[in-house]
Design a protein around this motif. Structure first.
Motif, PDB file in Angstrom:
ATOM      1  N   THR A 203      -8.938  26.805   2.618  1.00 44.45           N
ATOM      2  CA  THR A 203      -9.106  27.099   1.875  1.00 44.45           C
ATOM      3  C   THR A 203      -9.482  27.402   0.758  1.00 44.45           C
ATOM      4  O   THR A 203     -10.153  27.611  -0.411  1.00 44.45           O
ATOM      5  N   ALA A 204      -9.268  25.367   0.020  1.00 42.54           N
ATOM      6  CA  ALA A 204     -10.071  24.795  -0.854  1.00 42.54           C
ATOM      7  C   ALA A 204     -10.065  23.235  -0.622  1.00 42.54           C
ATOM      8  O   ALA A 204      -9.495  22.458   0.302  1.00 42.54           O
ATOM      9  N   THR A 205     -11.262  22.525  -1.335  1.00 43.38           N
ATOM     10  CA  THR A 205     -11.223  21.407  -0.868  1.00 43.38           C
ATOM     11  C   THR A 205     -11.099  20.339  -2.762  1.00 43.38           C
ATOM     12  O   THR A 205     -11.768  20.866  -4.260  1.00 43.38           O
ATOM     13  N   VAL A 206      -9.944  19.368  -2.459  1.00 51.49           N
ATOM     14  CA  VAL A 206      -9.412  18.960  -3.392  1.00 51.49           C
ATOM     15  C   VAL A 206     -10.629  17.796  -4.195  1.00 51.49           C
ATOM     16  O   VAL A 206      -9.914  16.880  -3.038  1.00 51.49           O
ATOM     17  N   ARG A 207     -11.611  17.926  -4.930  1.00 50.70           N
ATOM     18  CA  ARG A 207     -11.990  15.883  -5.055  1.00 50.70           C
ATOM     19  C   ARG A 207     -10.892  14.779  -5.423  1.00 50.70           C
ATOM     20  O   ARG A 207     -10.717  15.374  -6.935  1.00 50.70           O
ATOM     21  N   ILE A 208     -10.418  14.387  -4.838  1.00 53.38           N
ATOM     22  CA  ILE A 208      -9.305  13.142  -6.050  1.00 53.38           C
ATOM     23  C   ILE A 208     -10.395  11.677  -5.938  1.00 53.38           C
ATOM     24  O   ILE A 208     -11.106  11.793  -4.884  1.00 53.38           O
ATOM     25  N   GLY A 209      -9.446  10.958  -7.447  1.00 60.52           N
ATOM     26  CA  GLY A 209     -10.491  10.346  -7.007  1.00 60.52           C
ATOM     27  C   GLY A 209      -9.063   8.747  -7.938  1.00 60.52           C
ATOM     28  O   GLY A 209      -8.648   9.404  -8.118  1.00 60.52           O
ATOM     29  N   ILE A 210      -9.684   7.783  -7.990  1.00 57.43           N
ATOM     30  CA  ILE A 210      -8.323   6.699  -8.913  1.00 57.43           C
ATOM     31  C   ILE A 210      -9.454   6.292  -9.322  1.00 57.43           C
ATOM     32  O   ILE A 210     -10.241   5.534  -9.891  1.00 57.43           O
ATOM     33  N   GLY A 211      -8.827   6.144 -10.941  1.00 56.46           N
ATOM     34  CA  GLY A 211      -9.885   5.433 -12.380  1.00 56.46           C
ATOM     35  C   GLY A 211      -9.620   3.995 -12.542  1.00 56.46           C
ATOM     36  O   GLY A 211      -8.572   3.081 -12.090  1.00 56.46           O
ATOM     37  N   SER A 212     -10.301   3.712 -12.253  1.00 55.84           N
ATOM     38  CA  SER A 212     -10.566   2.125 -12.406  1.00 55.84           C
ATOM     39  C   SER A 212     -10.447   1.208 -10.940  1.00 55.84           C
ATOM     40  O   SER A 212     -10.563   0.216 -11.277  1.00 55.84           O
ATOM     41  N   TYR A 213      -9.506   1.679 -10.019  1.00 55.36           N
ATOM     42  CA  TYR A 213      -9.500   0.693  -8.875  1.00 55.36           C
ATOM     43  C   TYR A 213     -10.033   1.245  -7.992  1.00 55.36           C
ATOM     44  O   TYR A 213      -9.737   3.068  -8.362  1.00 55.36           O
ATOM     45  N   ASP A 214     -10.505   0.456  -6.734  1.00 56.94           N
ATOM     46  CA  ASP A 214     -10.451   1.580  -5.415  1.00 56.94           C
ATOM     47  C   ASP A 214      -9.651   1.045  -4.253  1.00 56.94           C
ATOM     48  O   ASP A 214      -9.484   0.330  -3.863  1.00 56.94           O
ATOM     49  N   CYS A 215      -8.454   2.389  -4.684  1.00 54.25           N
ATOM     50  CA  CYS A 215      -7.187   1.975  -3.819  1.00 54.25           C
ATOM     51  C   CYS A 215      -7.110   3.129  -3.084  1.00 54.25           C
ATOM     52  O   CYS A 215      -6.069   3.899  -4.151  1.00 54.25           O
ATOM     53  N   TYR A 216      -7.089   3.148  -2.055  1.00 51.34           N
ATOM     54  CA  TYR A 216      -6.524   4.266  -1.267  1.00 51.34           C
ATOM     55  C   TYR A 216      -5.971   3.945  -0.538  1.00 51.34           C
ATOM     56  O   TYR A 216      -5.202   4.887   0.956  1.00 51.34           O
ATOM     57  N   HIS A 217      -4.782   2.620  -0.040  1.00 48.32           N
ATOM     58  CA  HIS A 217      -3.911   2.486   1.304  1.00 48.32           C
ATOM     59  C   HIS A 217      -2.786   3.403   1.213  1.00 48.32           C
ATOM     60  O   HIS A 217      -2.746   3.157   2.137  1.00 48.32           O
ATOM     61  N   TRP A 218      -2.526   4.194   0.187  1.00 48.49           N
ATOM     62  CA  TRP A 218      -1.028   5.019  -0.248  1.00 48.49           C
ATOM     63  C   TRP A 218      -1.431   5.958   0.063  1.00 48.49           C
ATOM     64  O   TRP A 218      -0.654   6.816   1.478  1.00 48.49           O
ATOM     65  N   LEU A 219      -2.818   6.150   0.865  1.00 52.07           N
ATOM     66  CA  LEU A 219      -3.289   8.232   0.979  1.00 52.07           C
ATOM     67  C   LEU A 219      -3.654   8.408   2.429  1.00 52.07           C
ATOM     68  O   LEU A 219      -2.713   9.923   2.571  1.00 52.07           O
ATOM     69  N   ALA A 220      -2.934   7.813   3.242  1.00 49.33           N
ATOM     70  CA  ALA A 220      -2.785   7.960   4.521  1.00 49.33           C
ATOM     71  C   ALA A 220      -1.476   8.372   4.653  1.00 49.33           C
ATOM     72  O   ALA A 220      -0.865   9.446   5.746  1.00 49.33           O
ATOM     73  N   GLN A 221      -0.898   7.599   4.476  1.00 49.80           N
ATOM     74  CA  GLN A 221       1.144   7.773   4.160  1.00 49.80           C
ATOM     75  C   GLN A 221       1.506   9.257   3.587  1.00 49.80           C
ATOM     76  O   GLN A 221       2.149   9.788   3.877  1.00 49.80           O
TER      77      GLN A 221
END
Length: 304
Positions: free
Chosen positions: A95-113
């Motif tokens: 139904t929708a795509t949300v483009r999500i980013g992290i300001g200043s840092y390239d850290c996505y270790h939390w995303l899967a959980q």
């Protein structure tokens, strides 16, 4: 009339025009600097003229002849991206795509959980990761991102929803002379090779609150725009940095980095979920932001 340029040429033109730098454009596009230079050279060869000129105070700027082309690419690329997302939603049931980013840092270790925990709540929403760098509000304004998790106090037209309180810490290799300290004063960085991710100190971070008031400066400074690269260089013993404890947690938890508090009281760092001012309360990006807040409130740990 058949276009002489291909989509990747226009993506490169937009990235260089936005960032004013081949290096920064390469980071946004996730390609090498040489690839960006090659694409520009190929586009100029096909068109028969220069696209950009380097200005000392402003970096890479479109030539007068290329200005209209750059402006047209800026208008067309978001329209094409939206059309692609609309097609994907229609074809795949999203139904929708949300483009999500992290300001200043390239850290996505939390995303899967988080995604696994909130999968039912976010059913039919697709999360698309984007690079926003050190300009989260600008990336919201130009449509690059719909939702940005940002540290500090971002300035500009946006709505900020508090997420959690973090801490800016000195990171060193485990065998560094400062690694065993409980805390350090600003004078401790005076003899160090210091890594930072931004060329101009951001307000509200370590330079403004910790280093500058003491009148000290690191011995040498290197700018690496990817914080993951800074972590690896520091872990290898090439220098130190002051960064978010949360962002560095994957390295800290496996003891590849040591984290030392800055001053006795520490340097707190607030994280917020940023959306555009005109975002409706029931918009998909607000749903994702609310889900993150609920996840944190129910014991979700962004460090994991």
């Amino acid at each position: 009339m058949t276009s002489r340029l291909e989509m990747h040429h226009y993506e490169t033109i937009v990235a260089v025009s936005d960032t004013g730098s081949v290096t920064a454009a390469a980071g946004r596009l996730h390609v090498s600097q040489s690839a960006v230079s090659h694409r520009l050279a190929e586009a100029e060869r096909r068109l028969g003229g220069r696209l950009f000129e380097r200005r000392p105070s402003r970096g890479m700027q479109p030539t007068p002849a290329a200005l209209a082309l750059c402006q047209a690419a800026h208008r067309a690329m978001p329209d094409l991206a939206r059309a692609e997302r609309d097609f994907m939603r229609s074809a795949g049931g999203t139904t929708a795509t949300v483009r999500i980013g992290i300001g200043s840092y390239d850290c996505y270790h939390w995303l899967a959980q988080f995604a696994a925990t909130a999968s039912e709540q976010l059913q039919n929403l697709m999360l698309e990761l984007v690079v926003v760098g050190d300009s989260p509000v600008q990336r919201l304004a130009d449509g690059t991102a719909d939702l940005v998790l940002a540290p500090g106090q971002p300035r500009g037209a946006c709505t900020a929803q508090h997420l959690f309180t973090d801490e800016l810490v000195l990171i060193t290799s485990p065998d560094h002379r400062l690694a065993e300290r409980t805390w350090i004063g600003p004078e401790s960085v005076g003899d160090e090779h210091y890594f930072t991710y931004n060329r101009q100190p951001a307000p509200g971070f370590e330079y403004e609150r910790f280093i500058r008031p003491a009148g000290v400066s690191p011995r040498t400074i290197t700018v690496l725009e990817q914080t993951g690269a800074i972590a690896e260089m520091v872990a290898a013993g090439f220098g130190v940095s002051i960064l978010s404890r949360w962002a560095m947690s994957p390295w800290i938890e496996v003891e590849r980095l040591a984290a030392v508090r800055c001053s006795r009281r520490g340097l707190d760092l607030e994280w917020s979920a940023l959306t555009r001012l005109d975002t409706q309360l029931d918009a998909p990006e607000r749903q994702v932001a609310d889900a993150i807040v609920e996840w944190l409130g129910n014991g979700g740990n962004p460090s994991n």
